[in-house]
Every structure is written in C-alpha cells, then in structure tokens.
Design a protein around this motif. Structure first.
Motif, PDB file in Angstrom:
ATOM      1  N   GLU A 200      18.264  41.596  39.998  1.00 25.80           N
ATOM      2  CA  GLU A 200      19.705  41.362  40.140  1.00 25.80           C
ATOM      3  C   GLU A 200      20.163  40.224  39.230  1.00 25.80           C
ATOM      4  N   ARG A 201      19.369  39.164  39.127  1.00 27.94           N
ATOM      5  CA  ARG A 201      19.721  38.042  38.259  1.00 27.94           C
ATOM      6  C   ARG A 201      19.747  38.490  36.797  1.00 27.94           C
ATOM      7  N   ILE A 202      18.750  39.265  36.401  1.00 27.20           N
ATOM      8  CA  ILE A 202      18.682  39.755  35.021  1.00 27.20           C
ATOM      9  C   ILE A 202      19.879  40.643  34.708  1.00 27.20           C
ATOM     10  N   ASN A 203      20.252  41.491  35.668  1.00 25.28           N
ATOM     11  CA  ASN A 203      21.405  42.373  35.460  1.00 25.28           C
ATOM     12  C   ASN A 203      22.686  41.566  35.283  1.00 25.28           C
ATOM     13  N   ARG A 204      22.845  40.504  36.067  1.00 25.62           N
ATOM     14  CA  ARG A 204      24.045  39.662  35.932  1.00 25.62           C
ATOM     15  C   ARG A 204      24.074  38.961  34.579  1.00 25.62           C
ATOM     16  N   ILE A 205      22.900  38.499  34.145  1.00 21.36           N
ATOM     17  CA  ILE A 205      22.818  37.838  32.838  1.00 21.36           C
ATOM     18  C   ILE A 205      23.154  38.817  31.723  1.00 21.36           C
ATOM     19  N   ASP A 206      22.662  40.061  31.843  1.00 27.17           N
ATOM     20  CA  ASP A 206      22.966  41.092  30.834  1.00 27.17           C
ATOM     21  C   ASP A 206      24.467  41.343  30.746  1.00 27.17           C
ATOM     22  N   ILE A 207      25.119  41.386  31.910  1.00 29.71           N
ATOM     23  CA  ILE A 207      26.576  41.609  31.934  1.00 29.71           C
ATOM     24  C   ILE A 207      27.308  40.454  31.274  1.00 29.71           C
ATOM     25  N   GLU A 208      26.857  39.221  31.571  1.00 27.12           N
ATOM     26  CA  GLU A 208      27.487  38.043  30.987  1.00 27.12           C
ATOM     27  C   GLU A 208      27.301  38.024  29.470  1.00 27.12           C
ATOM     28  N   ILE A 209      26.105  38.409  29.001  1.00 26.06           N
ATOM     29  CA  ILE A 209      25.848  38.442  27.554  1.00 26.06           C
ATOM     30  C   ILE A 209      26.731  39.478  26.876  1.00 26.06           C
ATOM     31  N   GLU A 210      26.855  40.651  27.493  1.00 29.33           N
ATOM     32  CA  GLU A 210      27.722  41.687  26.929  1.00 29.33           C
ATOM     33  C   GLU A 210      29.165  41.211  26.856  1.00 29.33           C
ATOM     34  N   GLY A 211      29.569  40.434  27.865  1.00 27.53           N
ATOM     35  CA  GLY A 211      30.939  39.921  27.861  1.00 27.53           C
ATOM     36  C   GLY A 211      31.148  38.900  26.755  1.00 27.53           C
TER      37      GLY A 211
END
Length: 217
Positions: A200-211
């Motif tokens: 879940e943490r990795i997924n949130r980081i991926d979303i933030e990076i894409e943003g």
C-alpha cells in the motif's frame, strides 16, 4: 488357593493373570485386551545392535497401525511411525530437543474459529522484533544452535504467539519453571499483513510520483 493365602485364586493362567493384575499375553508375548500399567513399561532388545520397538497391530495381528521405536544406530532419538499398510514415515524426537518431520500442518479451518480479527500495525510490530542467532540450553550439559526471536519481545506485540512451555535451564544452570515458547506459525499473520502494508505504501508513492511528473516547474 485364594490370593489372601498366597495363591492366584484361579484355575487357568489367564484367570490368574487377571486376578493378579498381570498383563494378558498371547503365545507371541503380545498384549491383548485392555491393560493398565501403574508404573512403567520396559522394552528391551534381544541384542545390543537391535532396535527397541513398541508395536500396535490390528486385531488380526497382520497389519501394523504404527510403532514407537528407538534405533540402535541413533542413540538419544525416539521415533514414531504411524502405519497405513505396512510402513510409514517416521517423525523423531532427539535428546537435544529437536523434532524432525517431513511437513507440519496445523488446523486452521475458518469454520472452527471465532473472534476473527485482522492484525493491524503489523509492520510496526515486526520492527519491534529482532532476528537473532543464539545457543539454547536444553539440558544441564547440552546447548543447541538456533535462530529466531525472543519470546519476551514477541509477547509485547503478539501475546497469543507466546505460551508457557514448562521447565527449562537458564544460561547459569538454574532451573526455570515458567520457560516461554513461541508459536512461529503465528508470526505468519504479521508477515502477511506487513507485506500488504508495504505494498500500500509503494502504491501511494507511485501515485505521488506520477502526479509530480505532470507538474511543471
């Protein structure tokens, strides 16, 4: 002659054994019927190189249900072998406190459980544990090498995984009456939930990076 006068109170060997409380044996020195032993059973081999066996058979005496045995070639080890036909896999217990088997399966059917609650904060709980190597004293004279966690540390984050296992010997040779043991299979609950928390943490980081990639500076 009655037992009170030094006799057996019986006319047959079988009745005499029954009256005197002696285990019933057949012609092959095999126990039959219900037997009660108030002290101990000694099983001796016919030679120093033989195995000591305690066999369990079907009523016809032809099919083995299992055997408890001590092999002459593995002093300090007792093996238990449940048989299905004429042989089976042996699980063994040795004098160093080690149990050896092919696989270990624990009952975990959902239908047999209640009060099911998902573990939370698993990653934080794991971070409070230490993975250690050590020497464990199993008798006054025997130490075995091991690796794992400390029961006292695990008890703070997952109490249900720790139990009182009985008597033990500490590093100074003192007897400990309330030695604690660890259910290592229970740690799987922490592993599973901690892995999910990391994902879940990795997924949130991926979303933030894409943003951030879409932001112009």
């Amino acid at each position: 002659m009655p037992i009170s006068l030094g006799g057996t109170g019986a006319k047959t060997a079988s009745d005499a054994r029954s009256n005197l409380g002696v285990p019933q044996l057949n012609g092959s020195n095999e126990f039959f019927g219900t037997q009660t032993f108030n002290d101990l059973i000694k099983v001796k081999t016919s030679s120093g190189s033989g195995n000591a066996h305690l066999w369990f058979f079907d009523t016809d005496g032809a099919k083995s249900r299992g055997v408890i045995f001590a092999s002459a070639s593995s002093t300090g080890r007792i093996s238990v072998r449940p048989d299905s036909t004429s042989d089976g896999y042996s699980c063994s217990f040795d004098s160093a406190g080690k149990f050896t088997c092919a696989t270990l399966s624990q009952t975990s059917d959902e239908r047999l459980k209640k009060g099911i609650t998902q573990v939370t904060g698993a990653l934080d709980k794991l971070m409070q544990l230490r993975g250690l190597t050590y020497q464990l004293r199993v008798t006054q004279d025997t130490w075995v090498d091991g690796a794992g966690v400390l029961a006292q540390e695990l008890e703070k984050v997952l109490p249900c995984a720790v139990a009182i296992s009985g008597e033990g010997v500490d590093s100074e040779g003192n007897t400990i009456q309330d030695a604690k043991s660890v259910d290592y299979s229970a740690l799987s609950a922490l592993y599973v939930e901690a892995f999910k928390e990391l994902v879940e943490r990795i997924n949130r980081i991926d979303i933030e990076i894409e943003g951030l990639r879409g932001v112009k500076f």
